[in-house]
Design a protein around this motif. Structure first.
Motif, short mmCIF file in Angstrom:
data_model
loop_
_atom_site.label_atom_id
_atom_site.label_comp_id
_atom_site.label_asym_id
_atom_site.label_seq_id
_atom_site.Cartn_x
_atom_site.Cartn_y
_atom_site.Cartn_z
N LEU A 19 4.07 9.22 8.62
CA LEU A 19 4.31 10.45 7.78
C LEU A 19 4.97 11.24 8.74
O LEU A 19 4.97 11.15 9.94
CB LEU A 19 2.92 11.01 7.52
N GLU A 20 5.60 12.48 7.94
CA GLU A 20 6.16 13.45 8.58
C GLU A 20 5.08 14.29 9.52
O GLU A 20 3.78 14.21 9.16
CB GLU A 20 6.60 14.64 7.64
N GLU A 21 5.24 14.60 10.57
CA GLU A 21 4.10 15.14 11.52
C GLU A 21 3.45 16.28 10.93
O GLU A 21 2.18 16.23 11.24
CB GLU A 21 4.90 15.87 12.64
N THR A 22 4.04 17.10 10.16
CA THR A 22 3.08 18.09 9.58
C THR A 22 2.03 17.42 8.54
O THR A 22 0.81 17.97 8.61
CB THR A 22 3.95 19.16 8.90
N GLU A 23 2.54 16.54 7.88
CA GLU A 23 1.38 15.83 6.95
C GLU A 23 0.39 15.02 7.68
O GLU A 23 -0.58 15.41 7.25
CB GLU A 23 2.19 14.97 6.13
N ARG A 24 0.69 14.60 8.80
CA ARG A 24 -0.14 13.71 9.60
C ARG A 24 -1.08 14.77 10.18
O ARG A 24 -2.46 14.43 10.40
CB ARG A 24 0.73 12.98 10.53
N ARG A 25 -0.77 15.59 10.84
CA ARG A 25 -1.54 16.73 11.33
C ARG A 25 -2.51 17.02 10.47
O ARG A 25 -3.85 17.51 10.87
CB ARG A 25 -0.77 17.81 11.98
N ARG A 26 -2.10 17.53 9.39
CA ARG A 26 -2.95 18.28 8.14
C ARG A 26 -3.86 17.16 7.73
O ARG A 26 -5.24 17.81 7.65
CB ARG A 26 -2.11 18.41 6.91
N ILE A 27 -3.68 16.01 7.47
CA ILE A 27 -4.72 15.01 7.07
C ILE A 27 -5.75 14.63 8.43
O ILE A 27 -7.02 14.57 8.12
CB ILE A 27 -4.00 13.66 6.91
N LEU A 28 -5.24 14.60 9.66
CA LEU A 28 -6.11 14.36 10.67
C LEU A 28 -7.13 15.64 11.00
O LEU A 28 -8.32 15.47 11.04
CB LEU A 28 -5.30 14.24 11.94
N ASP A 29 -6.60 17.01 10.81
CA ASP A 29 -7.51 17.98 10.85
C ASP A 29 -8.34 18.12 9.95
O ASP A 29 -9.56 18.63 9.99
CB ASP A 29 -6.45 19.34 10.89
N GLU A 30 -8.06 17.50 8.51
CA GLU A 30 -8.97 17.90 7.45
C GLU A 30 -10.04 16.57 7.68
O GLU A 30 -11.31 17.05 7.45
CB GLU A 30 -8.38 17.28 6.12
N ALA A 31 -9.86 15.70 8.22
CA ALA A 31 -10.81 14.53 8.65
C ALA A 31 -11.52 15.16 9.55
O ALA A 31 -12.97 14.72 9.35
CB ALA A 31 -10.06 13.31 9.14
N ILE A 32 -11.34 15.74 10.58
CA ILE A 32 -12.21 16.34 11.54
C ILE A 32 -13.15 17.32 11.38
O ILE A 32 -14.23 17.43 11.55
CB ILE A 32 -10.97 17.06 12.70
N LYS A 33 -12.38 18.14 10.27
CA LYS A 33 -13.32 19.12 9.67
C LYS A 33 -14.50 18.73 8.94
O LYS A 33 -15.59 19.11 8.86
CB LYS A 33 -12.15 20.10 8.63
N LEU A 34 -14.35 17.47 8.20
CA LEU A 34 -15.17 16.86 7.40
C LEU A 34 -16.29 15.73 8.23
O LEU A 34 -16.76 15.02 7.75
CB LEU A 34 -14.56 16.05 6.29
N ASN A 35 -15.69 15.74 9.55
CA ASN A 35 -16.41 14.81 10.46
C ASN A 35 -16.38 13.44 9.71
O ASN A 35 -17.00 12.52 10.10
CB ASN A 35 -17.95 15.24 10.49
N ASN A 94 0.73 -1.15 -0.08
CA ASN A 94 0.09 -0.05 0.10
C ASN A 94 0.68 1.30 -0.15
O ASN A 94 1.86 1.03 0.54
CB ASN A 94 -0.99 0.05 1.16
N ILE A 95 0.45 2.35 -0.57
CA ILE A 95 0.95 3.57 -0.55
C ILE A 95 -0.05 4.59 -0.18
O ILE A 95 -1.23 4.44 -0.08
CB ILE A 95 1.61 4.04 -1.94
N ILE A 96 0.23 5.97 -0.09
CA ILE A 96 -0.53 6.94 0.20
C ILE A 96 -0.80 7.80 -1.27
O ILE A 96 0.16 8.16 -1.80
CB ILE A 96 -0.04 7.97 1.33
N GLU A 97 -1.78 8.03 -1.33
CA GLU A 97 -2.37 8.86 -2.54
C GLU A 97 -3.38 9.68 -2.64
O GLU A 97 -4.52 9.10 -2.04
CB GLU A 97 -2.61 7.82 -3.94
N GLU A 98 -3.27 10.99 -2.54
CA GLU A 98 -4.15 11.83 -2.35
C GLU A 98 -5.21 11.64 -1.22
O GLU A 98 -6.16 11.55 -0.78
CB GLU A 98 -5.49 11.59 -3.30
N ASP A 99 -4.34 11.40 0.18
CA ASP A 99 -4.65 11.37 1.37
C ASP A 99 -5.20 9.95 1.66
O ASP A 99 -6.03 10.27 2.84
CB ASP A 99 -5.32 12.76 1.81
N GLN A 100 -5.26 9.12 0.88
CA GLN A 100 -5.98 7.94 1.16
C GLN A 100 -4.88 6.63 1.27
O GLN A 100 -3.96 6.87 0.43
CB GLN A 100 -6.89 7.51 0.06
#
Length: 264
Positions: free
Chosen positions: A151-167, A107-113
């Motif tokens: 993932l690098e911390e900044t990328e990880r936080r960005r993905i999680l924050d986006e997921a929270i924003k979208l519930n 598996n890889i990461i592509e478009e945050d998936q």
């Protein structure tokens, strides 16, 4: 130009000079190179002059010290560009599948998936089915979590924050972050009844020549084959496979990235 057996001596000497340069000591004097290679300074100088003229060595005009030239960076980029993760991983995945008799996926990461790009299916009658091209959230299941955790911390936080924003996050962020910290520190993750009910999955991350996360390898199967006695063996085999793939992808520090791996 002298030849030794099937080798050219001057080429061997030139390569031995270039191998003296390390991350810890990227610059060397003529004398230091002579000591390490056990060659005379006159020989070293002639070889360095040739290497510098071709762009493989450069000399600092102030310190007079030598270092590797950017021509090597270009060649390294060619090698890295030809290292296909899928092609490199497949032989190791087939070996792991034969050893465990479980489905192995890459598996890889592509478009945050999390995206499956290769799969070796178990020959067992009851087995997990993973489809190449299948996409899932990074915070669900072993395959996704092992990628998210490394993932690098900044990328990880960005993905999680986006997921929270979208519930989209079905778990408290603080709880998930603690889980990801554990995954990152131990070098693997095990999930049971997480994404697919009645199944287990064990995943470990894969890194490239720069130490950057590039994917993860997962072994998955039905829960009834995950006994207490078998679990440590499964974990070690998956980690060892991830380590060998990382090593094959050029990660010179691969072994240190799997702290809980024992000799297999």
């Amino acid at each position: 130009m002298k030849e030794s057996g099937q080798t050219v001596q001057s080429v061997e000497r030139a390569l031995s000079i270039m191998e003296c340069f390390t991350l810890e000591k990227p610059q060397q004097t003529l004398g230091e190179l002579a000591v390490q290679t056990k060659l005379s300074k006159s020989t070293i100088y002639r070889l360095l002059t040739t290497l510098a003229r071709c762009g493989y060595i450069k000399q600092d005009e102030v310190t007079q010290k030598y270092s590797l030239g950017f021509k090597l960076f270009n060649l390294g980029a060619v090698v890295a560009g030809n290292m296909s993760l899928r092609d490199t991983s497949l032989p190791f995945m087939k070996k792991l599948c034969n050893e465990l008799s479980e489905t192995i996926d890459l598996n890889i990461i592509e478009e945050d998936q999390r995206v499956c790009i290769e799969m070796v299916e178990s020959s067992e009658q009851i087995r997990n089915i993973v489809r190449v091209g299948q996409r899932n959230a990074l915070w669900v299941g072993a395959s996704g979590k092992v990628l998210l955790a490394n993932l690098e911390e900044t990328e990880r936080r960005r993905i999680l924050d986006e997921a929270i924003k979208l519930n989209q996050l079905q778990i408290e962020k603080s709880v998930l972050e603690k889980e990801l910290d554990v995954i990152r520190s131990q070098g693997y993750v095990t999930s049971i009844d997480d994404r697919v009910k009645g199944s287990f999955a064990i995943a470990s991350p894969i890194f490239n020549h720069t130490g950057k996360l590039i994917g993860g390898v997962t072994a998955a199967g039905p829960i009834h084959r995950l006994s207490e006695e078998r679990t440590p063996f499964l974990i070690q085999q998956v980690m060892y496979t991830a380590y060998k793939i990382s090593e094959a992808m050029g990660d010179s520090e691969a072994k240190s990235r799997y702290p809980t791996m024992v000799t297999v």
